[in-house]
Design an enzyme around this catalytic site. Sequence first.
Site, PDB file in Angstrom:
ATOM      1  N   GLY B 266      37.826  46.184  28.080  1.00  0.00           N
ATOM      2  CA  GLY B 266      38.132  46.918  29.303  1.00  0.00           C
ATOM      3  C   GLY B 266      36.953  46.880  30.255  1.00  0.00           C
ATOM      4  O   GLY B 266      35.838  46.506  29.885  1.00  0.00           O
ATOM      5  N   GLY B 268      33.920  48.238  32.498  1.00  0.00           N
ATOM      6  CA  GLY B 268      33.001  49.357  32.421  1.00  0.00           C
ATOM      7  C   GLY B 268      31.827  49.094  31.513  1.00  0.00           C
ATOM      8  O   GLY B 268      31.751  48.086  30.797  1.00  0.00           O
ATOM      9  N   GLU B 291      41.233  40.915  30.883  1.00  0.00           N
ATOM     10  CA  GLU B 291      41.626  41.009  32.286  1.00  0.00           C
ATOM     11  C   GLU B 291      40.437  40.724  33.191  1.00  0.00           C
ATOM     12  O   GLU B 291      40.401  39.724  33.879  1.00  0.00           O
ATOM     13  CB  GLU B 291      42.307  42.348  32.591  1.00  0.00           C
ATOM     14  N   ASN B 381      40.194  57.110  37.291  1.00  0.00           N
ATOM     15  CA  ASN B 381      40.555  55.828  37.907  1.00  0.00           C
ATOM     16  C   ASN B 381      42.040  55.531  37.701  1.00  0.00           C
ATOM     17  O   ASN B 381      42.823  55.549  38.622  1.00  0.00           O
ATOM     18  CB  ASN B 381      39.697  54.704  37.335  1.00  0.00           C
ATOM     19  N   GLY B 385      44.730  48.235  32.490  1.00  0.00           N
ATOM     20  CA  GLY B 385      45.407  47.395  31.508  1.00  0.00           C
ATOM     21  C   GLY B 385      45.278  47.893  30.087  1.00  0.00           C
ATOM     22  O   GLY B 385      45.784  47.261  29.159  1.00  0.00           O
TER      23      GLY B 385
END
Lengths: 501, 501
Positions: B266, B268, B291, B381, B385
């Site tokens: 993810g 971050g 992603e 946020n 995904g």
Amino acid sequence: MKDNYEDRIRCPRLMQRVTSPQEAASWIRDGMTVGMSGFTRAGDAKALPAALAERARHEPLRITLLTGASLGNDTDKLLTEAGALARRMPFQADPVLRAAINRGEVMYIDQHLSETVETLRSRQMKPVDVAIIEAVAITESGAIIPTTSVGNSASFAILADKVIVEINLSQTPDLEGLHDIWIPKARPTREALPVVSVNQRVGVPYIDIPFEKIVAVVITDQVDSTSSIQPPDSETAAIAGHLVNFFENEIEAGRLTRQLLPLQAGIGTIANAVMAGFANSPFEHLTMYSEVLQDSTFDLFDAGKLDFASGSSITLSPSKSKQVFSDFGRYKDRLVLRPQEVSNHPEAIRRLGIIAINTALEADIYGNVNSTHVLGTHMMNGIGGSGDFARNAYLSVFATKSIAKGGKVSSIVPMVTHVDHTEHDVDIIVTELGLADLRGLAPRERADVIIANCVAAPYQDMLREYVAEAKQRGGHTPHVLEKAFDWHTRYRESGSMLKAG
Amino acid sequence: MKDNYEDRIRCPRLMQRVTSPQEAASWIRDGMTVGMSGFTRAGDAKALPAALAERARHEPLRITLLTGASLGNDTDKLLTEAGALARRMPFQADPVLRAAINRGEVMYIDQHLSETVETLRSRQMKPVDVAIIEAVAITESGAIIPTTSVGNSASFAILADKVIVEINLSQTPDLEGLHDIWIPKARPTREALPVVSVNQRVGVPYIDIPFEKIVAVVITDQVDSTSSIQPPDSETAAIAGHLVNFFENEIEAGRLTRQLLPLQAGIGTIANAVMAGFANSPFEHLTMYSEVLQDSTFDLFDAGKLDFASGSSITLSPSKSKQVFSDFGRYKDRLVLRPQEVSNHPEAIRRLGIIAINTALEADIYGNVNSTHVLGTHMMNGIGGSGDFARNAYLSVFATKSIAKGGKVSSIVPMVTHVDHTEHDVDIIVTELGLADLRGLAPRERADVIIANCVAAPYQDMLREYVAEAKQRGGHTPHVLEKAFDWHTRYRESGSMLKAG
């Protein structure tokens, strides 16, 4: 009855493995993991589990039991009462087992029904030591012809070292040819699931294992337990009516044709009633890509509304069962039963564009759904396949009556006490009062639409009051955390979600 | 700079459509739905949104804005401040927009990133009136070559009536050939997604639309915003260490090879740090099917650990960005950027057997994860995904530091205040303190493992106390509903989850 099973066992070398349930059960030892056939009471092993329960009353015997889904014939009850269940997955629907789970005595792993055999295949779970599979017949090579369900039977049999087959003489031999067994390859070289249409056959009509793995064959004639669903009533009819109207509007808007898209209906009274409601609809040439095929599937065939139904099991009421299985040839070419990882596969569901209709235990004003936990703590049955379908569907519908317990419980609450389906996965909430179309709405908008359309009168004002107070605190999804479960606490303490007086 | 864009516009008839951002923006009118390129700050349209925001300050102009994911260049901020956003989906990460969402001023629809264009394609959402797509070039026939992201750009451009292209001269022409655009057909005749390996190309390297749809072309040289992630620290390094150990054990147990399975991380700081930690691991020939590709992807290439990376965007820190894009040829043949419905597609994720590593805002003792809502109400946020991957992954990992706000917040709580990922979809929870392997465990067992391994000292006892009290009430998933959110309420009122004194 046990005289004429010879034509059911076509592999001569297995004739000598025919034995008693007690003898066969001796293959199962304390601490083992057992994979049994059975999905929504259909096609479950019957004689073996009873023999196992009997043994467990006299000797230490605690197993991990995996099935397709729920079992019939009080199997979960008998095994629980005998203390034979250490762990149970991925689904159950038995009151005695449920109570033991809620006491913390049986460790229950509530799984998406498409995922159990994935974790087995990738060895992320202890392997199945013995598989017990109900069959109408065994072929010349030892392949198994399942009965009224496929469930996880194929992978259990393929992955287990030892397989015990229950030949059930009460299951019509006409079931042969109904099944379509396709098993994905191990990663990282897995191909696409080839299903691109509801009626497509992509595998073979038997569970292909070498006969050597079959260590015992047992003969029974015990029938499947029948469905316990209730017939449609005025409220389920109203729910069906709202959905028929909704789909008529979708057709008018050009988003769907009269054929709709393949339908899935969860198990139970409400989903069955909704499907039955489609018999008196303008829709035609409908198809189903579902898990359990219930009475309504055959009602829709008989009404000329349904062209084809794909599922993983057939579970019917006593009268419907008699009618369907005594004349099975009439339906057979419009049916296929698949492994539950195929019937519930995210690939197929997303690709085919399923319209998924499942039942909510409770839903909240923002569209989150609890399918499993009473008051957030006590397991009812399990999530079953609802998550497989709701997440990947073209349209995800959750239906519930607006109230329960004579009005003392509202099915729509400020915040669900357990989330099985998040706000992201719920498009439509429908009760007998009306339908909330949540597509494209932000949480605050969803709350307005749900409260206006789906909630019984006394609770409508209470929810509006809650939302007003929550909005003062702000947030994308306004809540008053310390009051979010007040309704549930009140019910627990006073027997009603309504305020006294 | 605007002198030498001619070689970027290869369709001669589009040269006359080159215009100013202000002029191009006039195609967008009040009430329209606009689909813009941009995914995790990469490849977003830059000049058009700024011109739109400027206009909205002087005239009524409120739009529904769809993107791939988050935007850079303060676009969401500028549009919010100008009052130009009525609705926004499917993701954002801007503080000003976030505040407006939490005040209820902008209707925000937080969606699984793979699903947005499905709802557009099936017309379950208002259609996109105008698409605004950043490009490195336009081909002879009018096809668009995207820049550093694909996101939803392809479907926006295909589905919209009118398309505005921003040719960005700061984006290296070397990006051409990087993309692989494949769009599923409309149902009910949809084929399988053909991706069966990470590095497979299944589409074309451009967005294929007729040039007539391109109503305006704007030239910019504004660079992508760079990543705002923090470098690894001792805690993120500890998290990475626990995961490396875990995977080493999986290899030893024969469940994985040293190549593991394709990795997703993810966006971050934490997920990036975990991936970076794999540079010093015994794993090799790794692949990513993710992603956003962050700094760690290129660190792993440089460390010789990574063979191939598939994503939907590339978002890098300033120094990494300079290094990668100044020598892009070095990486290009090991990269592909896909539409986010392909990078995040349930089919691909399930089929390939992704190892999904995402970040939790908070997790609870039973394995439910909140990724989005601070105190259950205020959007951070969005789910992005994470749900696409966690649900369908071979293994679903959620990482978080055990505490936040200097210890005044525990990331592990009795009950999460918002559920984005249910207990069914979470296999591993890892903090800097340790790792909880939840596979095959019932809720009561999960609580023990999570509390023992992942929770900071003062909160460990508090959680054990909670569980003990909850168990007295019984249930599969024991809770004391009226106390489930006490920690959050205490934090809200006193600034700490810890009891005073």
